[in-house]
Design a protein around this motif. Structure first.
Motif, PDB file in Angstrom:
ATOM      1  N   ILE A  37      -6.645  -5.240   7.156  1.00 64.02           N
ATOM      2  CA  ILE A  37      -6.536  -4.935   5.723  1.00 64.02           C
ATOM      3  C   ILE A  37      -6.506  -3.415   5.580  1.00 64.02           C
ATOM      4  CG2 ILE A  37      -7.644  -7.054   4.910  1.00 64.02           C
ATOM      5  CD1 ILE A  37     -10.248  -5.376   4.509  1.00 64.02           C
ATOM      6  N   VAL A  38      -6.115  -2.932   4.440  1.00 65.10           N
ATOM      7  CA  VAL A  38      -6.061  -1.472   4.250  1.00 65.10           C
ATOM      8  C   VAL A  38      -7.436  -0.868   4.496  1.00 65.10           C
ATOM      9  CG1 VAL A  38      -4.123  -1.029   2.665  1.00 65.10           C
ATOM     10  CG2 VAL A  38      -6.296  -1.818   1.739  1.00 65.10           C
ATOM     11  N   GLU A  60       3.841  -6.581  -3.753  1.00 68.87           N
ATOM     12  CA  GLU A  60       3.149  -6.314  -2.495  1.00 68.87           C
ATOM     13  C   GLU A  60       3.812  -7.115  -1.377  1.00 68.87           C
ATOM     14  OE1 GLU A  60      -1.408  -6.072  -1.212  1.00 68.87           O
ATOM     15  OE2 GLU A  60      -0.832  -8.137  -1.624  1.00 68.87           O
ATOM     16  N   GLY A  62       3.097  -8.357   2.178  1.00 68.52           N
ATOM     17  CA  GLY A  62       1.989  -8.504   3.135  1.00 68.52           C
ATOM     18  C   GLY A  62       0.676  -8.705   2.394  1.00 68.52           C
ATOM     19  N   THR A  63       0.367  -9.970   2.072  1.00 64.21           N
ATOM     20  CA  THR A  63      -0.852 -10.282   1.305  1.00 64.21           C
ATOM     21  C   THR A  63      -2.086 -10.303   2.186  1.00 64.21           C
ATOM     22  OG1 THR A  63       0.571 -11.939   0.178  1.00 64.21           O
ATOM     23  CG2 THR A  63      -1.780 -11.963  -0.352  1.00 64.21           C
ATOM     24  N   TYR A  67      -6.865  -8.988  -0.091  1.00 65.60           N
ATOM     25  CA  TYR A  67      -7.778  -7.855  -0.361  1.00 65.60           C
ATOM     26  C   TYR A  67      -7.124  -6.763  -1.216  1.00 65.60           C
ATOM     27  CZ  TYR A  67     -10.836  -3.861   0.809  1.00 65.60           C
ATOM     28  OH  TYR A  67     -11.658  -2.761   0.746  1.00 65.60           O
ATOM     29  N   SER A  68      -6.042  -6.163  -0.700  1.00 65.47           N
ATOM     30  CA  SER A  68      -5.410  -5.068  -1.469  1.00 65.47           C
ATOM     31  C   SER A  68      -4.782  -5.615  -2.755  1.00 65.47           C
ATOM     32  CB  SER A  68      -4.360  -4.349  -0.616  1.00 65.47           C
ATOM     33  OG  SER A  68      -3.429  -5.273  -0.086  1.00 65.47           O
ATOM     34  N   GLU A  87       3.402 -13.451   1.606  1.00 65.82           N
ATOM     35  CA  GLU A  87       2.726 -13.613   2.906  1.00 65.82           C
ATOM     36  C   GLU A  87       3.452 -14.676   3.725  1.00 65.82           C
ATOM     37  OE1 GLU A  87       0.185 -12.066   4.667  1.00 65.82           O
ATOM     38  OE2 GLU A  87       0.812 -13.519   6.165  1.00 65.82           O
ATOM     39  N   ALA A 115       9.127 -12.138   3.834  1.00 67.73           N
ATOM     40  CA  ALA A 115       9.522 -11.183   2.797  1.00 67.73           C
ATOM     41  C   ALA A 115      10.980 -10.727   2.957  1.00 67.73           C
ATOM     42  CB  ALA A 115       8.588  -9.979   2.811  1.00 67.73           C
ATOM     43  N   VAL A 116      11.493 -10.785   4.191  1.00 64.41           N
ATOM     44  CA  VAL A 116      12.900 -10.396   4.404  1.00 64.41           C
ATOM     45  C   VAL A 116      13.810 -11.263   3.523  1.00 64.41           C
ATOM     46  CG1 VAL A 116      14.760 -10.255   6.124  1.00 64.41           C
ATOM     47  CG2 VAL A 116      12.442  -9.599   6.763  1.00 64.41           C
TER      48      VAL A 116
HETATM   49  C1  LIG Z   1      -1.667  -5.508   7.350  1.00 63.89           C
HETATM   50  S1  LIG Z   1      -1.644  -7.140   6.776  1.00 63.89           S
HETATM   51  C2  LIG Z   1      -1.672  -6.975   5.039  1.00 63.89           C
HETATM   52  C3  LIG Z   1      -2.977  -6.495   4.537  1.00 63.89           C
HETATM   53  C4  LIG Z   1      -3.133  -6.518   3.032  1.00 63.89           C
HETATM   54  N1  LIG Z   1      -2.065  -5.796   2.383  1.00 63.89           N
HETATM   55  C5  LIG Z   1      -4.448  -5.912   2.658  1.00 63.89           C
HETATM   56  O1  LIG Z   1      -4.602  -4.685   2.831  1.00 63.89           O
HETATM   57  O2  LIG Z   1      -5.334  -6.648   2.209  1.00 63.89           O
HETATM   58  C6  LIG Z   1       0.005  -7.603   7.044  1.00 63.89           C
HETATM   59  C7  LIG Z   1       0.305  -9.024   6.607  1.00 63.89           C
HETATM   60  O3  LIG Z   1       1.731  -9.145   6.504  1.00 63.89           O
HETATM   61  C8  LIG Z   1       2.088 -10.432   6.926  1.00 63.89           C
HETATM   62  N2  LIG Z   1       3.511 -10.357   7.292  1.00 63.89           N
HETATM   63  C9  LIG Z   1       4.047  -9.868   8.433  1.00 63.89           C
HETATM   64  N3  LIG Z   1       5.386  -9.954   8.402  1.00 63.89           N
HETATM   65  C10 LIG Z   1       5.708 -10.519   7.215  1.00 63.89           C
HETATM   66  C11 LIG Z   1       6.926 -10.878   6.600  1.00 63.89           C
HETATM   67  N4  LIG Z   1       8.097 -10.676   7.220  1.00 63.89           N
HETATM   68  N5  LIG Z   1       6.895 -11.419   5.374  1.00 63.89           N
HETATM   69  C12 LIG Z   1       5.707 -11.629   4.743  1.00 63.89           C
HETATM   70  N6  LIG Z   1       4.513 -11.326   5.278  1.00 63.89           N
HETATM   71  C13 LIG Z   1       4.505 -10.768   6.499  1.00 63.89           C
HETATM   72  C14 LIG Z   1       1.152 -10.741   8.082  1.00 63.89           C
HETATM   73  O4  LIG Z   1       1.037 -12.111   8.313  1.00 63.89           O
HETATM   74  C15 LIG Z   1      -0.139 -10.071   7.592  1.00 63.89           C
HETATM   75  O5  LIG Z   1      -0.985 -11.005   6.976  1.00 63.89           O
END
Ligand SMILES: C[S@@+](CC[C@H](N)C(=O)[O-])C[C@H]1O[C@@H](n2cnc3c(N)ncnc32)[C@H](O)[C@@H]1O
Length: 211
Positions: A37-38, A60, A62-63, A67-68, A87, A115-116
């Motif tokens: 998480i961040v 956003e 990447g859920t 948290y963020s 996510e 997300a792509v």
């Molecule tokens: C660093 S974490 C996100 C943390 C969050 N933003 C926070 O700070 O609470 C990255 C998240 O992105 C998701 N993720 C990775 N590639 C992704 C994609 N192509 N599309 C959607 N989610 C993706 C991962 O499964 C992971 O849960």
């Protein structure tokens, strides 16, 4: 977190007092279960920008466990703003749903998927985009989300300096991702549709402002 700034970041983190029990619970869960998480100082900066720029709608990428997303969604309640968050991982998506429910917030739209693909399907416009998912796709996330970004909007890109591997020796397996992120940064500095700044805190933060 960038190793060179670890002490400075620890000092800053030591100054931040969090009172929200759900946020504290999510921090503990993330720590115990290795969910990225961040970092706290990046979280504070995110909230600061969202608040001071009077951001209404947020995307956003990447859920994780929410948290963020929850932190930012709380900041836009007064503006009647909405946060869309994407996510790919089912388990994390489900954990986020539980946390969003506990938060009592009703302004979060959660999307399960890659997300792509998913950003392309969204028909909303945003004042703020937070990119925090697979680094290999940062360029795609950026190109697709900037189309949805309002004029004067901001794209906040987390972990853009990838543990400092962009400027120091890195394990060979990261070669492709390091090269991609490095040329992504060059492309951001060269864009004519906005301004870019690179900040060396957390794991490196990139901010793009759309003219
Ligand atoms: C660093 S974490 C996100 C943390 C969050 N933003 C926070 O700070 O609470 C990255 C998240 O992105 C998701 N993720 C990775 N590639 C992704 C994609 N192509 N599309 C959607 N989610 C993706 C991962 O499964 C992971 O849960």
């Amino acid at each position: 977190m960038l190793e060179e700034l670890k002490d400075a970041n620890s000092y800053i983190i030591g100054k931040i007092v969090e009172k929200d029990s759900l946020i504290l619970e999510m921090e503990d869960f993330a720590h115990e279960n290795n969910v990225p998480i961040v970092t706290k100082e990046v979280a504070e900066y995110l909230k600061f920008i969202v608040k001071t720029h009077k951001v209404k709608n947020i995307l956003e990428v990447g859920t994780a466990i929410g948290y963020s997303g929850i932190l930012m969604a709380k900041e836009i309640v007064e503006q009647d703003g909405k946060l869309y968050t994407i996510e790919i991982d089912e388990e994390r998506y489900n954990q986020a749903q539980e946390n969003i429910k506990k938060s009592g917030l009703s302004n979060i739209v959660s999307i399960k998927g890659d997300a792509v693909e998913e950003i392309k399907k969204i028909e909303e416009n945003f004042d703020f985009v937070f990119i925090d998912a697979s680094k290999g796709h940062y360029m795609d996330f950026f190109e697709d989300s900037i189309k949805l970004l309002n004029k004067n909007g901001i794209i906040f890109i987390d972990n853009i300096m990838f543990r400092g591997y962009l400027y120091k020796e890195y394990p060979k397996r990261f070669k492709t991702i390091v090269k991609r992120l490095d040329s992504f940064i060059d492309s951001l500095y060269n864009r004519e549709d906005g301004d870019f700044v690179l900040l060396p805190f957390g794991d490196g933060v990139g901010l793009f402002y759309k003219k």
